[in-house]
Motif scaffolding. Structure first.
Motif, PDB file in Angstrom:
ATOM      1  N   LEU A  70     -59.331   5.514   9.756  1.00 33.68           N
ATOM      2  CA  LEU A  70     -58.586   4.337   9.322  1.00 33.68           C
ATOM      3  C   LEU A  70     -57.422   4.016  10.256  1.00 33.68           C
ATOM      4  O   LEU A  70     -56.927   2.885  10.272  1.00 33.68           O
ATOM      5  N   VAL A  71     -57.006   4.998  11.035  1.00 34.68           N
ATOM      6  CA  VAL A  71     -55.918   4.780  11.991  1.00 34.68           C
ATOM      7  C   VAL A  71     -56.445   4.427  13.377  1.00 34.68           C
ATOM      8  O   VAL A  71     -55.882   3.574  14.074  1.00 34.68           O
ATOM      9  N   ASN A  72     -57.560   5.045  13.774  1.00 43.31           N
ATOM     10  CA  ASN A  72     -57.994   4.957  15.168  1.00 43.31           C
ATOM     11  C   ASN A  72     -59.257   4.145  15.404  1.00 43.31           C
ATOM     12  O   ASN A  72     -59.573   3.871  16.562  1.00 43.31           O
ATOM     13  N   ASN A  73     -59.998   3.781  14.373  1.00 41.59           N
ATOM     14  CA  ASN A  73     -61.228   3.037  14.597  1.00 41.59           C
ATOM     15  C   ASN A  73     -60.925   1.679  15.228  1.00 41.59           C
ATOM     16  O   ASN A  73     -60.102   0.911  14.725  1.00 41.59           O
ATOM     17  N   ARG A  74     -61.613   1.368  16.316  1.00 42.06           N
ATOM     18  CA  ARG A  74     -61.313   0.148  17.058  1.00 42.06           C
ATOM     19  C   ARG A  74     -61.783  -1.111  16.330  1.00 42.06           C
ATOM     20  O   ARG A  74     -61.120  -2.155  16.403  1.00 42.06           O
ATOM     21  N   ASP A  75     -62.908  -1.038  15.634  1.00 42.85           N
ATOM     22  CA  ASP A  75     -63.372  -2.208  14.886  1.00 42.85           C
ATOM     23  C   ASP A  75     -62.380  -2.591  13.799  1.00 42.85           C
ATOM     24  O   ASP A  75     -62.090  -3.782  13.592  1.00 42.85           O
ATOM     25  N   LEU A  76     -61.846  -1.597  13.098  1.00 44.91           N
ATOM     26  CA  LEU A  76     -60.858  -1.885  12.057  1.00 44.91           C
ATOM     27  C   LEU A  76     -59.565  -2.397  12.682  1.00 44.91           C
ATOM     28  O   LEU A  76     -58.895  -3.267  12.115  1.00 44.91           O
ATOM     29  N   ARG A  77     -59.230  -1.886  13.855  1.00 43.77           N
ATOM     30  CA  ARG A  77     -58.025  -2.365  14.535  1.00 43.77           C
ATOM     31  C   ARG A  77     -58.177  -3.829  14.936  1.00 43.77           C
ATOM     32  O   ARG A  77     -57.243  -4.629  14.795  1.00 43.77           O
ATOM     33  N   VAL A  78     -59.361  -4.183  15.418  1.00 41.31           N
ATOM     34  CA  VAL A  78     -59.612  -5.587  15.769  1.00 41.31           C
ATOM     35  C   VAL A  78     -59.539  -6.466  14.525  1.00 41.31           C
ATOM     36  O   VAL A  78     -58.982  -7.573  14.565  1.00 41.31           O
ATOM     37  N   ALA A  79     -60.091  -5.985  13.408  1.00 45.25           N
ATOM     38  CA  ALA A  79     -60.039  -6.759  12.165  1.00 45.25           C
ATOM     39  C   ALA A  79     -58.603  -6.994  11.722  1.00 45.25           C
ATOM     40  O   ALA A  79     -58.257  -8.081  11.234  1.00 45.25           O
ATOM     41  N   ALA A  80     -57.734  -5.994  11.896  1.00 47.59           N
ATOM     42  CA  ALA A  80     -56.321  -6.161  11.549  1.00 47.59           C
ATOM     43  C   ALA A  80     -55.651  -7.165  12.478  1.00 47.59           C
ATOM     44  O   ALA A  80     -54.817  -7.986  12.045  1.00 47.59           O
TER      45      ALA A  80
END
Length: 474
Positions: A70-80
Motif C-alpha cells: 500500500l506504500v510502495n506499489n506503483r499502480d496505487l501511487r499513480v492512482a493517488a
C-alpha cells in the motif's frame, strides 16, 4: 464605480443559477433482486466494507506484505496522483465561476513628429494608469460554466473512487499472490518427497536388475517414474519462483525483513460475511461509484453543450486613476473607469454545436452502459464467490477422502507386490495417482482461500486496515 461593479457581478451570479443539464436519474439495476445461493447470512455477520484486512488475514507475513504494498506499489501511487491531477483540473475549472480581478499599472511615453501634428512641431505625450481590471467575466445565464464545473467535480470524485477501487484490488491481489506462492511451496515439497522416494525405489530396482531379480521393463518403468517426479519438482520450483517475482512486483520492493511464512494449511480466512442484496453493491463497491460519477460528468457536459446554442455575455471593466504625469496619478480628478459588456450570439457554426451536443449525448449513453456493466460484473463476482463458498468445502472433503483412499491403495499394492501377488505396475500406478491426488488437494485448498479473498473484495472489503465498529448487519 466599484460599488456598481460589485452589484453587477452579484446580480449576474444570482441570474446564472439555472442549468440546462438533464435531470439526473439513476439507471435501474440490471441484475436480479437476490443472489441464487442456498447460504444465509449469519446472525453476527459483518459487512466486508467495515472489516479491516488485518482482521481477515491472520498471517503476519501477509499483513506485512499488504502494508508494504500500500506504500510502495506503483499502480496505487499513480492512482493517488490521478486524484491530485483531477483535483487541480477541478480547481482550474471552478475558478471560472468567480471574476478574475487583476491589479494593473501601465506607463507609456510617445513622441509624434512635427510632420504629423497640426502645430508643425513635435509632441511628446505621457500616459500613466493604476487600478483594478475585470477581464472578460462570463455571466453564466444559461449554466454553461456551471455545467462544466459540475462535470469537473464529478470527474474528480470518479477518480477518487477509482483510487479506492485500486486500493481494494491491490489488497486482494497481494493476498492471492502470497497464497499462490504458499501453494507452490507445499506442492514443491510434495514433489521433492515423491522424487526422493522414487529415486530410492529406482536404485533398489537397479540393484535387483543387476542380480537378475527383475526385468529391464521394470527398471525402465521405475526410471521413467523417477524422472517424471523430477520434472514435476522442477516445474513447481519454477512456478514458485515466478510467483515470488509477481508478489515482489505487487509489493513494490524486495521481500526482505519479513515475519516467517505460514504453510498453506495454516491459513484461515473468514467467509461468514454479510451478503445483503445486489442493490447494496451500489454503495459498497467503489468501482460502481466511480462509474456513476463518470455518468454524472457526462450528464453535466450535455448541459454545457446545450448552453452553447444561446448567447454568451461577458463583462470587461476597469477602475483606477490615470494621468499624463507620474506624480499626478493620485491627485484629485484623476479617477478613470471603463465598462465594456459583450454579447456573442452564435449564428452560423457549420453544425459544430449540434455535433458537440450529439457527442455529449452519445458519451452519456456510453457512460450509462459502462455503469450498468460495472453492476453486472460486481453481481457476477459476488454470485460466483457465493456458489464456490457453498461447494468448495464439500469438494475439499471429497478430495481429502480420495487422497486417503489413494494412500491405502498404495499400501495394499505394495504389500501385494512384496508377496508376489501383483506386478510392479500396480505399485507404479498407485504412486502416480497418489501424487496427483495430493497436488489436487493442495490446489483445492488454495481455491477455497482465494475464493474467500474474492468474496471479501467483491463485497467492497479491503479499504479499511482495521475493523470499523458498527452495529451488526441485518
Amino acid at each position: 464605480m466599484i460599488k456598481q461593479l460589485t452589484l453587477t457581478v452579484l446580480a449576474a451570479s444570482v441570474l446564472s443559477a439555472c442549468s440546462m443539464a438533464p435531470k439526473y436519474t439513476r439507471p435501474d439495476v440490471p441484475v436480479a433482486e437476490n443472489y441464487e445461493t442456498s447460504s444465509a447470512n449469519a446472525s453476527n455477520a459483518q459487512r466486508a466494507s467495515d472489516m479491516g484486512w488485518r482482521a481477515l488475514f491472520n498471517d503476519q507475513r501477509l499483513q506485512a506484505l499488504i502494508s508494504t504494498a500500500l506504500v510502495n506499489n506503483r499502480d496505487l501511487r499513480v492512482a493517488a496522483l490521478r486524484i491530485e491531477e483531477a483535483r487541480s483540473l477541478y480547481n482550474i475549472q471552478s475558478a471560472d465561476l468567480l471574476p478574475n480581478l487583476n491589479g494593473v499599472a501601465t506607463g507609456a511615453r510617445a513622441r509624434t513628429p512635427a510632420s504629423l501634428t497640426t502645430s508643425n512641431s513635435s509632441v511628446v505625450t505621457s500616459n500613466y494608469q493604476v487600478g483594478l481590471s475585470l477581464a472578460s467575466f462570463e455571466l453564466d445565464f444559461f449554466g454553461r460554466v456551471r455545467s462544466l464545473n459540475d462535470a469537473a467535480l464529478a470527474t474528480y470524485l470518479s477518480t477518487e473512487e477509482a483510487q479506492r477501487s485500486a486500493h481494494i484490488t491491490l489488497v486482494s491481489e497481494v493476498a492471492k499472490a502470497y497464497l499462490a506462492e504458499r501453494a507452490f511451496a507445499e506442492q514443491q515439497e510434495l514433489a521433492q518427497q515423491t522424487y526422493e522416494s522414487r529415486a530410492a525405489a529406482y536404485n533398489l530396482s537397479k540393484q535387483r536388475f543387476e542380480v537378475g531379480a527383475s526385468s529391464a521393463l521394470d527398471l525402465r518403468q521405475d526410471e521413467a517414474l523417477t524422472q517424471n517426479a523430477k520434472v514435476a519438482e522442477l516445474t513447481l520450483r519454477r512456478q514458485r519462483a515466478q510467483a515470488m517475482n509477481a508478489l515482489t512486483l505487487l509489493v513494490g520492493q524486495p521481500l526482505t525483513d519479513l515475519p516467517p511464512a505460514q504453510p498453506l494449511s495454516a491459513q484461515t480466512i473468514r467467509t461468514d460475511l454479510f451478503i445483503g442484496m445486489p442493490s447494496d453493491l451500489l454503495e459498497q463497491r467503489p468501482d460502481i461509484r466511480s462509474a456513476e460519477q463518470t455518468l454524472l460528468a457526462a450528464n453535466a457536459n450535455i448541459g454545457a453543450a446545450r448552453a452553447a446554442f444561446f448567447p454568451r455575455i461577458s463583462l470587461t471593466a476597469g477602475v483606477g486613476t490615470a494621468s499624463n504625469e507620474l506624480s499626478g496619478l493620485f491627485e484629485s480628478g484623476s479617477r478613470a473607469w471603463s465598462f465594456a459588456p459583450q454579447l456573442v450570439l452564435p449564428i452560423f457554426e457549420g453544425g459544430r454545436n449540434i455535433a458537440n451536443l450529439n457527442l455529449t449525448e452519445v458519451r452519456k449513453n456510453i457512460a450509462v452502459a459502462s455503469y450498468e456493466k460495472s453492476i453486472q460484473v460486481a453481481f457476477r463476482e459476488v454470485a460466483d464467490a457465493l456458489v464456490a463458498r457453498d461447494l468448495l468445502d464439500e469438494q475439499i472433503e471429497a478430495q481429502r477422502l480420495a487422497t486417503v483412499a489413494q494412500e491405502e491403495r498404495l499400501k495394499l499394492a505394495d504389500q501385494r507386490f512384496q508377496n508376489g501377488i501383483s506386478s510392479s505396475l500396480d505399485v507404479l500406478d498407485a504412486q502416480r495417482e497418489l501424487f496427483s491426488a495430493q497436488l489436487t488437494l493442495v490446489q483445492a485448498r488454495l481455491l477455497r482461500l482465494t475464493n474467500a479473498v474474492d468474496l471479501y473484495r467483491s463485497l467492497g472489503g479491503g479499504l479499511q486496515e482495521t475493523t470499523v465498529a458498527t452495529a451488526p448487519a441485518k
